[in-house]
Design a protein around this motif. Structure first.
Motif, PDB file in Angstrom:
ATOM      1  N   ALA A   1       1.690  -0.157  -8.310  1.00  0.00           N
ATOM      2  CA  ALA A   1       0.262   0.128  -8.532  1.00  0.00           C
ATOM      3  C   ALA A   1      -0.341  -0.915  -9.477  1.00  0.00           C
TER       4      ALA A   1
ATOM      5  N   ARG B   1       2.654   2.543  -3.364  1.00  0.00           N
ATOM      6  CA  ARG B   1       1.800   2.631  -4.535  1.00  0.00           C
ATOM      7  C   ARG B   1       2.265   3.678  -5.557  1.00  0.00           C
TER       8      ARG B   1
ATOM      9  N   MET C   1      -0.749  -4.177  -7.631  1.00  0.00           N
ATOM     10  CA  MET C   1      -1.890  -4.154  -6.703  1.00  0.00           C
ATOM     11  C   MET C   1      -3.213  -4.321  -7.461  1.00  0.00           C
ATOM     12  N   ASP C   2      -3.318  -3.669  -8.613  1.00  0.00           N
ATOM     13  CA  ASP C   2      -4.541  -3.823  -9.418  1.00  0.00           C
ATOM     14  C   ASP C   2      -4.701  -5.284  -9.856  1.00  0.00           C
TER      15      ASP C   2
ATOM     16  N   GLU D   1       0.812  -1.226   0.000  1.00  0.00           N
ATOM     17  CA  GLU D   1       0.000   0.000   0.000  1.00  0.00           C
ATOM     18  C   GLU D   1       0.847   1.279   0.000  1.00  0.00           C
TER      19      GLU D   1
END
Ligand SMILES: [Fe+2]
Ligand SMILES: [Fe+2]
Length: 271
Positions: free
Chosen positions: A192, A186, A195-196, A183
């Motif tokens: 990022a 990011r 994480m997606d 987190e």
């Protein structure tokens, strides 16, 4: 159409594009209800995983400690480790169809669809891995999932309990923990994107575990077994009593686990 030669080819090749083409062919035959096994079909017992030609396989205890995600290489080892799970999951889903031809058509379609999802999951992570300058095979891997498939080759009930309902379900526990750790990094575009990808994978993995749950329960019913046989199977495979720091109660419930089971696995509470 005898899909078993296609499946054997799909499981043994290390070419993802070919796995995908063959998976889609099998899916099309199943959707048209055009599947036969032939009289003499005996599934091959694979002696090594298809990725053996691309990756160095090591004992899980010998895997290098994961470096800090702040370094490019550290991030790449994480992406590689998850990509490897997805790659392994492709072959496992295909093997669930290949090895148990006696199962209903709906079962075959379910696991071919899962294989197709896993191909997409691997594709996303592999593209990300390449974008940070590495490729699949650059880091050593373990073959724990291949071994789990091999150990459950004789029993579809064991397979459903151990592969989707144990290992994939454990992935539901771990996935949000990884996202949490990423987190605060990011702002790195690769993080990022990762994480997606993990968020999307998470949603689809709940569905995979749910399919495993559905077929596990179907087999219990067919064989006149109580569903508590799940814990007998885990015990037989020495998987009971493993320490689980984070049990994802909501995801497991969504995937079909009862609160009773979730508590038995070690959750402090379940509502
Ligand atoms: Fe996946
Ligand atoms: Fe999966």
């Amino acid at each position: 159409m005898n899909i078993y030669a296609l499946l054997e080819h799909a499981i043994s090749t290390d070419k993802i594009a070919l796995k995908e083409e063959l998976t889609l062919q099998c899916l099309a035959y199943c959707n048209q209800n055009e599947v036969s096994t032939g009289d003499t079909f005996v599934p091959v017992r694979f002696t090594s995983p298809s990725y053996a030609s691309r990756c160095t396989i090591v004992d899980p205890r010998k895997l290098p400690a994961r470096k800090d995600f702040d370094t490019n290489e550290g991030l790449a080892t994480l992406i590689h480790a998850i990509a490897h799970i997805e790659y392994s999951a492709i072959d496992l889903a295909l093997d669930a169809v290949y090895r148990f031809p006696e199962m209903p058509l709906e079962y075959k379609i379910d696991w071919l669809e899962v294989a197709h999802d896993e191909i997409r999951h691997f594709g996303m992570l592999n593209a990300l891995l390449e974008s940070v300058g590495f490729e699949y095979g650059d880091f050593p891997v373990h073959c724990g999932l291949f071994d789990a498939a091999d150990h459950t080759a004789e029993s579809v009930l064991d397979r459903m309990a151990i592969v989707p309902r144990y290992y994939e379900a454990s992935g539901l526990d771990v996935n949000p923990q990884i996202i949490k750790k990423l987190e605060n990094k990011r702002k790195n575009p690769a993080v990022a994107t990762l994480m997606d990808a993990l968020n999307l994978i998470y949603e689809e993995e709940i569905e995979h575990v749910h399919k495993g749950d559905k077929w596990f329960k179907y087999l219990c019913e067919q064989n006149g077994l109580d569903e508590s046989v799940y814990f007998d199977i885990l015990e037989r495979y020495k998987l009971l009593g493993k320490h689980r720091p984070h049990i994802n109660v909501n995801a497991r419930k969504e995937a079909g686990f009862t609160c009773d089971e979730i508590m038995k696995l070690g959750a402090k509470q379940c509502q």
